[in-house]
Design an enzyme around this catalytic site. Sequence first.
Site, PDB file in Angstrom:
ATOM      1  N   THR A 135       0.816  -1.220   0.000  1.00  0.00           N
ATOM      2  CA  THR A 135       0.000   0.000   0.000  1.00  0.00           C
ATOM      3  C   THR A 135       0.846   1.265   0.000  1.00  0.00           C
ATOM      4  O   THR A 135       0.411   2.290  -0.517  1.00  0.00           O
ATOM      5  CB  THR A 135      -0.958   0.022   1.206  1.00  0.00           C
ATOM      6  OG1 THR A 135      -0.202  -0.102   2.405  1.00  0.00           O
ATOM      7  CG2 THR A 135      -1.973  -1.094   1.121  1.00  0.00           C
ATOM      8  N   CYS A 136       2.041   1.210   0.554  1.00  0.00           N
ATOM      9  CA  CYS A 136       2.900   2.409   0.582  1.00  0.00           C
ATOM     10  C   CYS A 136       3.320   2.832  -0.821  1.00  0.00           C
ATOM     11  O   CYS A 136       3.434   4.010  -1.113  1.00  0.00           O
ATOM     12  CB  CYS A 136       4.140   2.166   1.428  1.00  0.00           C
ATOM     13  SG  CYS A 136       3.778   1.918   3.171  1.00  0.00           S
TER      14      CYS A 136
END
Length: 142
Positions: A133-134
């Site tokens: 997700t980063c």
Amino acid sequence: RKEYVDLYVDYMFNKSVQKPFEDFMQGFLRGCPARIWKIFFPEELQVLLQGHMTFDWHLLEKNVIYSRYKKLDQTIRNFWTVFHKLPEEKKKMFLAFLSGSDRISGYGLECFRFCIADPQVENPDESSPCANTCYLTLFLPR
């Protein structure tokens, strides 16, 4: 009766919430000074704080970057075929899986880019898709 109704409505919508609203406003202004947020219309401020809630999913597909994949690879074509057949709620769940949120930031889908990468695992049939997700990366085994 009209005066009673007017006073009751004023109490319910204004006076009864005056103190909690003032406390909220004080905290909000501490984090976001009025000179900054007053340049926005209410709708713009809502999108900035909450993100977009409606999407053009074909634009999302158009903005994808591929790593160790090509747009015409069978895995990619299969992914998009299945994705576009999903109901709206499932597409938002995918977005949450990918980015951690089912909404897109204030810039909108035009600027939202994510990557679909081949994790190059030894046995892709035993691997599941996963997301970072980063970095907005979907690792999609072949």
